[in-house]
Structure formats: structure tokens, C-alpha cells
Design a protein around this motif. Structure first.
Motif, PDB file in Angstrom:
ATOM      1  N   GLU A  80       0.850  -1.193   0.000  1.00  0.00           N
ATOM      2  CA  GLU A  80       0.000   0.000   0.000  1.00  0.00           C
ATOM      3  C   GLU A  80       0.887   1.244   0.000  1.00  0.00           C
ATOM      4  OE1 GLU A  80      -3.307   0.116  -0.058  1.00  0.00           O
ATOM      5  OE2 GLU A  80      -3.683  -2.058   0.076  1.00  0.00           O
ATOM      6  N   LEU A  81       0.672   2.109  -0.992  1.00  0.00           N
ATOM      7  CA  LEU A  81       1.528   3.277  -1.156  1.00  0.00           C
ATOM      8  C   LEU A  81       0.688   4.547  -1.172  1.00  0.00           C
ATOM      9  CD1 LEU A  81       3.821   1.769  -3.921  1.00  0.00           C
ATOM     10  CD2 LEU A  81       4.432   2.158  -1.523  1.00  0.00           C
ATOM     11  N   GLN A  82       1.247   5.626  -0.625  1.00  0.00           N
ATOM     12  CA  GLN A  82       0.556   6.907  -0.535  1.00  0.00           C
ATOM     13  C   GLN A  82       1.463   8.005  -1.079  1.00  0.00           C
ATOM     14  OE1 GLN A  82      -2.720   7.912   0.867  1.00  0.00           O
ATOM     15  NE2 GLN A  82      -2.033   9.610  -0.431  1.00  0.00           N
ATOM     16  N   THR A  83       1.044   8.629  -2.178  1.00  0.00           N
ATOM     17  CA  THR A  83       1.789   9.744  -2.746  1.00  0.00           C
ATOM     18  C   THR A  83       1.212  11.060  -2.240  1.00  0.00           C
ATOM     19  OG1 THR A  83       0.362   9.913  -4.690  1.00  0.00           O
ATOM     20  CG2 THR A  83       2.211   8.394  -4.824  1.00  0.00           C
ATOM     21  N   PRO A  84       1.973  12.151  -2.307  1.00  0.00           N
ATOM     22  CA  PRO A  84       1.459  13.445  -1.864  1.00  0.00           C
ATOM     23  C   PRO A  84       0.251  13.882  -2.687  1.00  0.00           C
ATOM     24  CG  PRO A  84       3.854  13.504  -2.050  1.00  0.00           C
ATOM     25  CD  PRO A  84       3.414  12.214  -2.654  1.00  0.00           C
ATOM     26  N   ILE A  85      -0.688  14.537  -2.029  1.00  0.00           N
ATOM     27  CA  ILE A  85      -1.869  15.085  -2.697  1.00  0.00           C
ATOM     28  C   ILE A  85      -1.472  16.433  -3.293  1.00  0.00           C
ATOM     29  CG2 ILE A  85      -4.235  15.886  -2.428  1.00  0.00           C
ATOM     30  CD1 ILE A  85      -3.868  12.869  -2.145  1.00  0.00           C
ATOM     31  N   THR A  86      -1.415  16.508  -4.620  1.00  0.00           N
ATOM     32  CA  THR A  86      -0.994  17.740  -5.293  1.00  0.00           C
ATOM     33  C   THR A  86      -2.152  18.441  -5.997  1.00  0.00           C
ATOM     34  OG1 THR A  86      -0.311  16.373  -7.174  1.00  0.00           O
ATOM     35  CG2 THR A  86       1.393  17.020  -5.602  1.00  0.00           C
ATOM     36  N   GLU A  87      -3.279  17.781  -6.143  1.00  0.00           N
ATOM     37  CA  GLU A  87      -4.504  18.427  -6.616  1.00  0.00           C
ATOM     38  C   GLU A  87      -5.435  18.510  -5.412  1.00  0.00           C
ATOM     39  OE1 GLU A  87      -7.336  18.120 -10.569  1.00  0.00           O
ATOM     40  OE2 GLU A  87      -6.934  16.282  -9.457  1.00  0.00           O
ATOM     41  N   VAL A  88      -5.157  19.479  -4.570  1.00  0.00           N
ATOM     42  CA  VAL A  88      -5.775  19.533  -3.246  1.00  0.00           C
ATOM     43  C   VAL A  88      -7.284  19.667  -3.338  1.00  0.00           C
ATOM     44  CG1 VAL A  88      -5.866  20.833  -1.090  1.00  0.00           C
ATOM     45  CG2 VAL A  88      -3.674  20.487  -2.246  1.00  0.00           C
ATOM     46  N   GLU A  89      -7.769  20.479  -4.284  1.00  0.00           N
ATOM     47  CA  GLU A  89      -9.203  20.736  -4.378  1.00  0.00           C
ATOM     48  C   GLU A  89     -10.002  19.487  -4.747  1.00  0.00           C
ATOM     49  OE1 GLU A  89      -7.446  21.821  -8.433  1.00  0.00           O
ATOM     50  OE2 GLU A  89      -6.865  21.813  -6.309  1.00  0.00           O
ATOM     51  N   ARG A  90      -9.336  18.482  -5.335  1.00  0.00           N
ATOM     52  CA  ARG A  90     -10.021  17.250  -5.706  1.00  0.00           C
ATOM     53  C   ARG A  90      -9.502  16.037  -4.955  1.00  0.00           C
ATOM     54  NH1 ARG A  90      -9.692  19.204 -11.667  1.00  0.00           N
ATOM     55  NH2 ARG A  90     -11.786  20.054 -12.019  1.00  0.00           N
ATOM     56  N   GLY A  91      -8.502  16.227  -4.110  1.00  0.00           N
ATOM     57  CA  GLY A  91      -7.988  15.126  -3.305  1.00  0.00           C
ATOM     58  C   GLY A  91      -7.251  14.070  -4.116  1.00  0.00           C
ATOM     59  N   ASN A  92      -6.505  14.506  -5.150  1.00  0.00           N
ATOM     60  CA  ASN A  92      -5.795  13.587  -6.024  1.00  0.00           C
ATOM     61  C   ASN A  92      -4.306  13.896  -6.062  1.00  0.00           C
ATOM     62  OD1 ASN A  92      -8.279  12.389  -6.915  1.00  0.00           O
ATOM     63  ND2 ASN A  92      -8.558  14.101  -8.338  1.00  0.00           N
ATOM     64  N   ALA A  93      -3.530  12.912  -6.496  1.00  0.00           N
ATOM     65  CA  ALA A  93      -2.118  13.120  -6.829  1.00  0.00           C
ATOM     66  C   ALA A  93      -2.047  13.337  -8.333  1.00  0.00           C
ATOM     67  CB  ALA A  93      -1.290  11.918  -6.412  1.00  0.00           C
ATOM     68  N   LEU A  94      -1.611  14.519  -8.732  1.00  0.00           N
ATOM     69  CA  LEU A  94      -1.726  14.941 -10.129  1.00  0.00           C
ATOM     70  C   LEU A  94      -0.377  14.940 -10.842  1.00  0.00           C
ATOM     71  CD1 LEU A  94      -3.875  16.098 -12.141  1.00  0.00           C
ATOM     72  CD2 LEU A  94      -3.118  18.376 -11.411  1.00  0.00           C
ATOM     73  N   HIS A  95      -0.342  14.353 -12.033  1.00  0.00           N
ATOM     74  CA  HIS A  95       0.716  14.542 -13.022  1.00  0.00           C
ATOM     75  C   HIS A  95       2.122  14.156 -12.548  1.00  0.00           C
ATOM     76  CE1 HIS A  95      -2.151  16.050 -15.722  1.00  0.00           C
ATOM     77  NE2 HIS A  95      -2.214  17.298 -15.319  1.00  0.00           N
ATOM     78  N   GLY A  96       2.233  13.076 -11.814  1.00  0.00           N
ATOM     79  CA  GLY A  96       3.545  12.493 -11.557  1.00  0.00           C
ATOM     80  C   GLY A  96       4.454  13.300 -10.666  1.00  0.00           C
ATOM     81  N   LEU A  97       5.786  13.129 -10.901  1.00  0.00           N
ATOM     82  CA  LEU A  97       6.764  13.633  -9.939  1.00  0.00           C
ATOM     83  C   LEU A  97       7.926  14.409 -10.549  1.00  0.00           C
ATOM     84  CD1 LEU A  97       7.057  10.353  -7.813  1.00  0.00           C
ATOM     85  CD2 LEU A  97       5.818  12.429  -7.151  1.00  0.00           C
ATOM     86  N   ILE A  98       7.998  14.539 -11.876  1.00  0.00           N
ATOM     87  CA  ILE A  98       9.230  15.062 -12.471  1.00  0.00           C
ATOM     88  C   ILE A  98       9.123  16.460 -13.045  1.00  0.00           C
ATOM     89  CG2 ILE A  98       9.956  12.712 -13.018  1.00  0.00           C
ATOM     90  CD1 ILE A  98       9.458  13.491 -16.009  1.00  0.00           C
ATOM     91  N   SER A  99       7.955  17.078 -13.024  1.00  0.00           N
ATOM     92  CA  SER A  99       7.769  18.339 -13.745  1.00  0.00           C
ATOM     93  C   SER A  99       8.595  19.489 -13.186  1.00  0.00           C
ATOM     94  CB  SER A  99       6.285  18.721 -13.741  1.00  0.00           C
ATOM     95  OG  SER A  99       5.524  17.760 -14.424  1.00  0.00           O
ATOM     96  N   PHE A 100       9.002  19.397 -11.928  1.00  0.00           N
ATOM     97  CA  PHE A 100       9.823  20.452 -11.334  1.00  0.00           C
ATOM     98  C   PHE A 100      11.185  19.908 -10.909  1.00  0.00           C
ATOM     99  CE2 PHE A 100       5.415  21.734 -10.914  1.00  0.00           C
ATOM    100  CZ  PHE A 100       5.448  23.047 -11.334  1.00  0.00           C
ATOM    101  N   GLN A 101      11.617  18.842 -11.573  1.00  0.00           N
ATOM    102  CA  GLN A 101      12.890  18.210 -11.243  1.00  0.00           C
ATOM    103  C   GLN A 101      13.952  18.624 -12.261  1.00  0.00           C
ATOM    104  OE1 GLN A 101      12.847  14.317  -9.598  1.00  0.00           O
ATOM    105  NE2 GLN A 101      14.456  13.561 -10.955  1.00  0.00           N
ATOM    106  N   PRO A 102      15.178  18.959 -11.808  1.00  0.00           N
ATOM    107  CA  PRO A 102      16.230  19.357 -12.755  1.00  0.00           C
ATOM    108  C   PRO A 102      16.631  18.201 -13.676  1.00  0.00           C
ATOM    109  CG  PRO A 102      16.778  20.024 -10.513  1.00  0.00           C
ATOM    110  CD  PRO A 102      15.611  19.095 -10.408  1.00  0.00           C
ATOM    111  N   PHE A 103      16.868  18.545 -14.942  1.00  0.00           N
ATOM    112  CA  PHE A 103      17.413  17.635 -15.938  1.00  0.00           C
ATOM    113  C   PHE A 103      18.748  18.187 -16.421  1.00  0.00           C
ATOM    114  CE2 PHE A 103      13.257  15.916 -15.846  1.00  0.00           C
ATOM    115  CZ  PHE A 103      13.245  14.712 -16.549  1.00  0.00           C
ATOM    116  N   ALA A 104      19.674  17.292 -16.734  1.00  0.00           N
ATOM    117  CA  ALA A 104      20.985  17.699 -17.233  1.00  0.00           C
ATOM    118  C   ALA A 104      21.090  17.384 -18.721  1.00  0.00           C
ATOM    119  CB  ALA A 104      22.099  16.977 -16.473  1.00  0.00           C
ATOM    120  N   PRO A 105      21.518  18.344 -19.549  1.00  0.00           N
ATOM    121  CA  PRO A 105      21.725  18.045 -20.965  1.00  0.00           C
ATOM    122  C   PRO A 105      22.890  17.076 -21.147  1.00  0.00           C
ATOM    123  CG  PRO A 105      21.600  20.429 -20.555  1.00  0.00           C
ATOM    124  CD  PRO A 105      21.759  19.768 -19.232  1.00  0.00           C
TER     125      PRO A 105
END
Length: 312
Positions: A80-105
Motif C-alpha cells: 500500500e503506497l501513498q503519494t502526496p496530494i498535489t490536486e488539493v481541491e479534488r484530493g488527487n495526486a496529479l501529473h507524476g513527480l518530475i515536472s519540477f525536477q532538474p534535468f541535465a543536458p
């Protein structure tokens, strides 16, 4: 390829500029986000503000799950796994985990860039992935993006991905644009949380039948579709055209059997219906709970998905 710093670059990573023919793209090292895409100087995507964070996932690359997880809670191999609630108004975890993560060229050229980032295990997603995003411009085909995930952990990992561009057909209002896409089924959802309740056939002449091309008008869309019609190369396509004759098209292949469309209805007038979100997805909304089309990545295994955007 050129790299430059602006106010946007400082708040959302460095911007890498790609050029090919009449196409120009700006790619951020934060999230491997497509900050802009133009052809002949015309915007094909809704841009983020010049300063501050990315808004509404405009241009984002989404992983390791697309769309949302209801309550942020799911079960994987008995755990059983629990991810952070990022769509607070709907009580959902939205759009994964990498959108604000640094990438290296890791590869830089005038018309392409390859960026890489490591997604480390967390309590909500205790899996270890290496993510590679390849953005390439072509004078005819426009921008092609591929996302490759490699499991560098010791256990099988659930995975899904999608992009999140808001397409812009032209300078006219979205209500005047003509949408063309052929889909066999639409995913029905709850009104309050947009969580799936089942699929329904898209029948000829129904509200979600855009097979012949139809003006969007005032219709509000925030639904996933499947059973997408493919051409001889196995590609399905979404085309949006404006009354003035300009347009934009997104194509994807069999690795993305789902499509999310959203007319970007917002309460803020300055953000309301600026573009049409077109998201080819490897699995549907709430897939981590339903298990539908979730990719099982074995240790050492890889998965790749790609899509293209062109305009005129």
C-alpha cells in the motif's frame, strides 16, 4: 542550439533554444519542459508567464504516472503506497513527480537536445528510475519528443507518461477552432473529482464525436479517449484549425493508446480557454489504482514513448 538566461530561465531552469527551418523551440532544463514552440514566428503552444513557476503544467513532460491518482493511494505488488496530494481541491495526486525536477543536458545540437534525470525512491513511489527526454526539431515534422524510462532499482516499477502541451490553432478564440480526432470510446468521470467510472462508446453525432471535424464552440472537455483511429504507420492524430487557416497537429503511436483533451476552462479570465490541452498517454487517468495499461518496468528494463507536434 543556444542557451540563454532570462527571468524565466532563472525561475524555471536554463532555456535551451532549438531551430530547424521555420521552427523554433525553447526547452527548459527544469522538467525538460517545452516552454515555447513556434513556426514562422507563430506560437503553437500556450506559454508560461515569464517569471514564476510553470502554470497548469503547460508544456510539461509527465511521469511516472499521467493524469491523476485518486486519493494519491494505490497498491503495487501487495504494498500500500501513498503519494502526496498535489490536486488539493479534488484530493488527487496529479501529473507524476518530475515536472519540477532538474534535468541535465547530455546531448546538445542546433536542432535537438537530450536531457536526463534520476528519479530517486520516495515513500510514495519507492522505485528508482533514470529518465531520458529527447526533443528534436525537423523542418517538416516539427517537434518530436521521446521519453525513455529505465528501471535502475531492484524491484518491478509501475510507470506511465505523457506530455502536457496546450495547442494554439491561431489568434482566434478557442471556441472558433475546429477539432478533428477519431476515437471509439470516451472515459466517463465523476463531476467533482474527474475520476473514472467506466468507458462509453463515442457514437456518430454525439457530443464527443469529432471524427469529421467540428467547431468546439462553448463545449467544455476534460476527458480521456481511447480506440483512436490510426493510419498505415500506426499513428493517431489530433488536428486543430483556426478560421484564418492556421493550425496545429499532434500525432502519437501505439505506445500511447489513450488521449486526454481539455479545453482549459479556468475561473481566472486571463487563463480561461487559451489553448487545447492534448495529452497522449500510455495509460488512462487513475491507472495506478485500476491497473489499466500500466507499464511494468522490470529491473534493467526500459520503456519509450514518443509524440510529435507540427503547425502551419
Amino acid at each position: 542550439m543556444t542557451e540563454h538566461e532570462t527571468a524565466a530561465a532563472r525561475s524555471r531552469g536554463n532555456l535551451l533554444t532549438l531551430e530547424a527551418g521555420e521552427y523554433r523551440a525553447e526547452i527548459s532544463t527544469l522538467g525538460a519542459t517545452v516552454e515555447s514552440l513556434t513556426v514562422g514566428g507563430r506560437d503553437l503552444l500556450v506559454r508560461n508567464p515569464e517569471t514564476g513557476p510553470m502554470l497548469f503544467y503547460r508544456g510539461a513532460v509527465i511521469a511516472p504516472w499521467p493524469n491523476r491518482i485518486g486519493d494519491g493511494r494505490y497498491t503495487w505488488d501487495g504494498q500500500e503506497l501513498q503519494t502526496p496530494i498535489t490536486e488539493v481541491e479534488r484530493g488527487n495526486a496529479l501529473h507524476g513527480l518530475i515536472s519540477f525536477q532538474p534535468f541535465a543536458p547530455v546531448t546538445l545540437a542546433e536542432d535537438e537536445v537530450v536531457l536526463r534525470s534520476e528519479l530517486y525512491p520516495t515513500t510514495g513511489y519507492p522505485f528508482h528510475l533514470l529518465l531520458t527526454v529527447h526533443h528534436a526539431l525537423d523542418p517538416e515534422a516539427g517537434l518530436t519528443t521521446s521519453v525513455t524510462a529505465r528501471n535502475i532499482g531492484a524491484a518491478d516499477a509501475p510507470f506511465g507518461t505523457c506530455p502536457h502541451p496546450y495547442l494554439v490553432a491561431g489568434p482566434e478564440a478557442l471556441d472558433t477552432w475546429t477539432l478533428q480526432v477519431t476515437a471509439g470510446q470516451v472515459l466517463e468521470v465523476t463531476a467533482d473529482r474527474l475520476l473514472p467510472t467506466g468507458t462509453a462508446d463515442v457514437t456518430p453525432g454525439s457530443e464527443f464525436d469529432f471524427s469529421a471535424g467540428r467547431v468546439i464552440g462553448a463545449q467544455e472537455i476534460d476527458h480521456a479517449f481511447t480506440g483512436l483511429a490510426r493510419d498505415a504507420q500506426g499513428l493517431w492524430r489530433v488536428t486543430v484549425t483556426a478560421p484564418g487557416g492556421t493550425g496545429v497537429e499532434l500525432t502519437a503511436g501505439e505506445e500511447c493508446p489513450w488521449l486526454q483533451l481539455h479545453t482549459a476552462d479556468r475561473p481566472e479570465p486571463e487563463h480561461h480557454r487559451l489553448g487545447l490541452a492534448v495529452e497522449p498517454m500510455t495509460c488512462p487517468p487513475d491507472a495506478f489504482r485500476s491497473g489499466i495499461d500500466v507499464v511494468r518496468l522490470a529491473p534493467g528494463g526500459e520503456h519509450e514513448a514518443s509524440w510529435s507536434i507540427r503547425g502551419w
